[in-house]
Design a protein around this motif. Structure first.
Motif, PDB file in Angstrom:
ATOM      1  N   GLY A  95     -12.216  -2.500  14.470  1.00 36.98           N
ATOM      2  CA  GLY A  95     -11.361  -3.017  13.406  1.00 36.98           C
ATOM      3  C   GLY A  95     -11.075  -1.965  12.363  1.00 36.98           C
ATOM      4  O   GLY A  95     -11.569  -0.838  12.442  1.00 36.98           O
ATOM      5  N   TYR A  96     -10.222  -2.311  11.413  1.00 41.34           N
ATOM      6  CA  TYR A  96      -9.915  -1.440  10.286  1.00 41.34           C
ATOM      7  C   TYR A  96     -10.272  -2.205   9.025  1.00 41.34           C
ATOM      8  O   TYR A  96      -9.792  -3.333   8.831  1.00 41.34           O
ATOM      9  N   LYS A  97     -11.075  -1.645   8.180  1.00 42.20           N
ATOM     10  CA  LYS A  97     -11.522  -2.292   6.932  1.00 42.20           C
ATOM     11  C   LYS A  97     -11.851  -3.770   7.170  1.00 42.20           C
ATOM     12  O   LYS A  97     -12.849  -4.090   7.761  1.00 42.20           O
ATOM     13  N   HIS A  98     -10.950  -4.671   6.733  1.00 45.70           N
ATOM     14  CA  HIS A  98     -11.298  -6.089   6.859  1.00 45.70           C
ATOM     15  C   HIS A  98     -10.620  -6.757   8.050  1.00 45.70           C
ATOM     16  O   HIS A  98     -10.679  -7.974   8.211  1.00 45.70           O
ATOM     17  N   LYS A  99      -9.939  -5.955   8.872  1.00 49.57           N
ATOM     18  CA  LYS A  99      -9.207  -6.571   9.970  1.00 49.57           C
ATOM     19  C   LYS A  99      -9.864  -6.261  11.314  1.00 49.57           C
ATOM     20  O   LYS A  99      -9.970  -5.101  11.702  1.00 49.57           O
ATOM     21  N   GLN A 100     -10.281  -7.281  12.008  1.00 45.57           N
ATOM     22  CA  GLN A 100     -10.826  -7.058  13.346  1.00 45.57           C
ATOM     23  C   GLN A 100      -9.680  -7.065  14.355  1.00 45.57           C
ATOM     24  O   GLN A 100      -8.842  -7.960  14.357  1.00 45.57           O
ATOM     25  N   VAL A 101      -9.627  -6.037  15.206  1.00 46.74           N
ATOM     26  CA  VAL A 101      -8.519  -5.915  16.167  1.00 46.74           C
ATOM     27  C   VAL A 101      -8.987  -6.257  17.582  1.00 46.74           C
ATOM     28  O   VAL A 101      -8.284  -6.944  18.327  1.00 46.74           O
ATOM     29  N   LEU A 102     -10.150  -5.785  17.964  1.00 47.49           N
ATOM     30  CA  LEU A 102     -10.704  -6.090  19.296  1.00 47.49           C
ATOM     31  C   LEU A 102     -12.101  -6.677  19.115  1.00 47.49           C
ATOM     32  O   LEU A 102     -12.866  -6.234  18.248  1.00 47.49           O
ATOM     33  N   GLY A 149       1.105  -5.664  26.239  1.00 50.68           N
ATOM     34  CA  GLY A 149       0.762  -6.754  25.320  1.00 50.68           C
ATOM     35  C   GLY A 149       1.714  -6.726  24.149  1.00 50.68           C
ATOM     36  O   GLY A 149       2.406  -5.731  23.934  1.00 50.68           O
ATOM     37  N   PRO A 150       1.753  -7.814  23.364  1.00 51.10           N
ATOM     38  CA  PRO A 150       2.690  -7.874  22.235  1.00 51.10           C
ATOM     39  C   PRO A 150       2.396  -6.774  21.200  1.00 51.10           C
ATOM     40  O   PRO A 150       1.301  -6.217  21.178  1.00 51.10           O
ATOM     41  N   ASN A 151       3.389  -6.499  20.345  1.00 48.88           N
ATOM     42  CA  ASN A 151       3.188  -5.549  19.243  1.00 48.88           C
ATOM     43  C   ASN A 151       2.003  -5.977  18.401  1.00 48.88           C
ATOM     44  O   ASN A 151       1.828  -7.155  18.110  1.00 48.88           O
ATOM     45  N   GLY A 152       1.209  -5.013  18.020  1.00 51.90           N
ATOM     46  CA  GLY A 152       0.092  -5.297  17.121  1.00 51.90           C
ATOM     47  C   GLY A 152      -1.104  -5.941  17.787  1.00 51.90           C
ATOM     48  O   GLY A 152      -2.053  -6.348  17.121  1.00 51.90           O
ATOM     49  N   SER A 153      -1.086  -6.048  19.118  1.00 47.91           N
ATOM     50  CA  SER A 153      -2.212  -6.722  19.788  1.00 47.91           C
ATOM     51  C   SER A 153      -3.437  -5.805  19.906  1.00 47.91           C
ATOM     52  O   SER A 153      -4.525  -6.266  20.214  1.00 47.91           O
ATOM     53  N   GLY A 154      -3.239  -4.501  19.695  1.00 50.06           N
ATOM     54  CA  GLY A 154      -4.395  -3.600  19.695  1.00 50.06           C
ATOM     55  C   GLY A 154      -4.427  -2.605  20.837  1.00 50.06           C
ATOM     56  O   GLY A 154      -5.471  -2.009  21.129  1.00 50.06           O
ATOM     57  N   LYS A 155      -3.286  -2.375  21.475  1.00 53.93           N
ATOM     58  CA  LYS A 155      -3.234  -1.467  22.634  1.00 53.93           C
ATOM     59  C   LYS A 155      -3.589  -0.021  22.225  1.00 53.93           C
ATOM     60  O   LYS A 155      -4.427   0.615  22.854  1.00 53.93           O
ATOM     61  N   THR A 156      -2.925   0.445  21.158  1.00 57.24           N
ATOM     62  CA  THR A 156      -3.204   1.810  20.689  1.00 57.24           C
ATOM     63  C   THR A 156      -4.641   1.910  20.178  1.00 57.24           C
ATOM     64  O   THR A 156      -5.333   2.892  20.441  1.00 57.24           O
ATOM     65  N   THR A 157      -5.078   0.884  19.492  1.00 55.87           N
ATOM     66  CA  THR A 157      -6.456   0.877  18.993  1.00 55.87           C
ATOM     67  C   THR A 157      -7.446   0.982  20.150  1.00 55.87           C
ATOM     68  O   THR A 157      -8.426   1.733  20.078  1.00 55.87           O
ATOM     69  N   LEU A 158      -7.174   0.271  21.228  1.00 54.95           N
ATOM     70  CA  LEU A 158      -8.059   0.343  22.398  1.00 54.95           C
ATOM     71  C   LEU A 158      -8.066   1.758  22.980  1.00 54.95           C
ATOM     72  O   LEU A 158      -9.132   2.323  23.245  1.00 54.95           O
TER      73      LEU A 158
HETATM   74  P1  ADP Z   1      -0.382  -2.144  19.354  1.00 57.21           P
HETATM   75  O1  ADP Z   1      -0.629  -0.758  19.872  1.00 57.21           O
HETATM   76  O2  ADP Z   1      -0.709  -3.207  20.350  1.00 57.21           O
HETATM   77  O3  ADP Z   1       0.985  -2.343  18.758  1.00 57.21           O
HETATM   78  P2  ADP Z   1      -2.248  -1.345  17.287  1.00 57.21           P
HETATM   79  O4  ADP Z   1      -3.514  -1.010  17.965  1.00 57.21           O
HETATM   80  O5  ADP Z   1      -1.380  -0.227  16.829  1.00 57.21           O
HETATM   81  O6  ADP Z   1      -1.425  -2.388  18.163  1.00 57.21           O
HETATM   82  O7  ADP Z   1      -2.582  -2.217  16.004  1.00 57.21           O
HETATM   83  C1  ADP Z   1      -3.371  -3.388  16.040  1.00 57.21           C
HETATM   84  C2  ADP Z   1      -3.499  -3.951  14.645  1.00 57.21           C
HETATM   85  O8  ADP Z   1      -4.250  -3.053  13.816  1.00 57.21           O
HETATM   86  C3  ADP Z   1      -2.161  -4.152  13.945  1.00 57.21           C
HETATM   87  O9  ADP Z   1      -2.217  -5.342  13.195  1.00 57.21           O
HETATM   88  C4  ADP Z   1      -2.057  -2.956  13.029  1.00 57.21           C
HETATM   89  O10 ADP Z   1      -1.315  -3.253  11.894  1.00 57.21           O
HETATM   90  C5  ADP Z   1      -3.500  -2.658  12.683  1.00 57.21           C
HETATM   91  N1  ADP Z   1      -3.736  -1.224  12.458  1.00 57.21           N
HETATM   92  C6  ADP Z   1      -3.456  -0.232  13.334  1.00 57.21           C
HETATM   93  N2  ADP Z   1      -3.806   0.970  12.832  1.00 57.21           N
HETATM   94  C7  ADP Z   1      -4.324   0.736  11.604  1.00 57.21           C
HETATM   95  C8  ADP Z   1      -4.881   1.572  10.553  1.00 57.21           C
HETATM   96  N3  ADP Z   1      -4.963   2.894  10.694  1.00 57.21           N
HETATM   97  N4  ADP Z   1      -5.325   0.954   9.431  1.00 57.21           N
HETATM   98  C9  ADP Z   1      -5.247  -0.380   9.293  1.00 57.21           C
HETATM   99  N5  ADP Z   1      -4.744  -1.229  10.222  1.00 57.21           N
HETATM  100  C10 ADP Z   1      -4.285  -0.687  11.355  1.00 57.21           C
END
Ligand code: ADP
Length: 261
Positions: A13-20, A37-46
């Motif tokens: 996650g990032y700060k207060h947001k859990q992504v996976l 997956g949809p935009n913002g689902s966490g693909k890049t984060t993964l």
């Molecule tokens: P995807 O690749 O599926 O579009 P991301 O992994 O880029 O999704 O992002 C997943 C979620 O994490 C989104 O809600 C995005 O706004 C948030 N997010 C991504 N990068 C950061 C960051 N550096 N700081 C805070 N939030 C982030």
């Protein structure tokens, strides 16, 4: 089948947001995988977590059976190369010099380039069809050529697995196909495992052995394209309707999207 990369119960996650959350994933050697997956689902984060750019708050990642947090950077770089979505391409570094950077994973600081490095750099340029552009500056290349140069740099690491984040972004359809054909050849001819994020589901289906769908902070679906591309899943994951047919060339599913009403 042997696995090359594994995520075990990772939360990110990032700060207060859990992504996976508590995500598990196995990547087998020799296959091509696309993460969709949809935009913002966490693909890049993964992808960034698997490549050790982000540290998971929980869970472990194994590269070829070893916990990745216990392996030295250079050791990781000899097994895994990563092409992230955003990289500066407007430098006046030449293509050849860019590709030489890819060899740094194999160097001690006191040693210069050796014959073997030169051969591998030549091989990387040849494989990506960049030999004739080797002395050109990156800033003078087209989008497709730049992408091929970055791929040349990545494969100069001689990785077993290549991670790519949306390698076709900003390219027209002809160059999208060219980059994906190159990625496909790297897999088939050099046995490099591919894990990429692709936004185009039809192209993902065409070029992948398996699709990984990220939704609700987890791997929502994983399987061969014909298992994943169904009317029900398209509605469920992307909220679209679609008529599914078979791509004549690849035998893979292809669909025409319609807005769900
Ligand atoms: P995807 O690749 O599926 O579009 P991301 O992994 O880029 O999704 O992002 C997943 C979620 O994490 C989104 O809600 C995005 O706004 C948030 N997010 C991504 N990068 C950061 C960051 N550096 N700081 C805070 N939030 C982030």
């Amino acid at each position: 089948m042997q696995e090359i990369l594994r995520a075990e119960n990772i939360s990110v996650g990032y700060k207060h947001k859990q992504v996976l959350k508590d995500l598990n994933l196995d990547i087998e050697k020799g296959k091509i995988y696309s993460i969709i997956g949809p935009n913002g689902s966490g693909k890049t984060t993964l992808l960034r977590t698997l490549s050790r750019n982000i540290k998971p708050s929980k869970g472990k990642i194994f590269l070829d059976g070893e916990n990745i947090s216990h392996i030295k950077n250079k050791q990781v770089a000899r097994k895994m190369a990563v092409l992230s979505q955003i990289h500066g391409s407007n430098t006046d570094v030449t293509v050849r010099n860019l590709v030489i950077y890819g060899r740094y994973a194999y160097k001690e600081w006191w040693k210069g380039d050796n014959e073997q490095d030169k051969d591998i750099v030549d091989w990387a340029l040849e494989t990506t069809n960049m030999k004739e552009l080797a002395n050109d500056k990156m800033c003078n290349l087209s989008g497709g050529e730049k992408q091929r140069a970055w791929i040349a740099m990545a494969i100069a690491q001689k990785p077993e697995i290549l991670l790519l984040d949306e390698p076709t972004t900003f390219l027209d359809i002809n160059h999208q196909l060219e980059v994906l054909e190159l990625v496909n050849n790297l897999n088939k001819q050099n046995n490099i495992t591919i894990l990429m994020v692709l936004h185009d589901i039809n192209l993902a289906a065409k070029y992948s052995d398996e699709l990984i769908v990220i939704k609700d902070k987890d791997v929502y679906l994983k399987g061969e394209p014909w298992e994943i591309i169904s009317e029900k899943n398209l509605k469920d994951v992307f909220n679209i309707n679609g008529d599914i047919t078979k791509d004549k060339e690849s035998g893979k599913p292809i669909f025409f999207p319609r807005l769900a009403r």
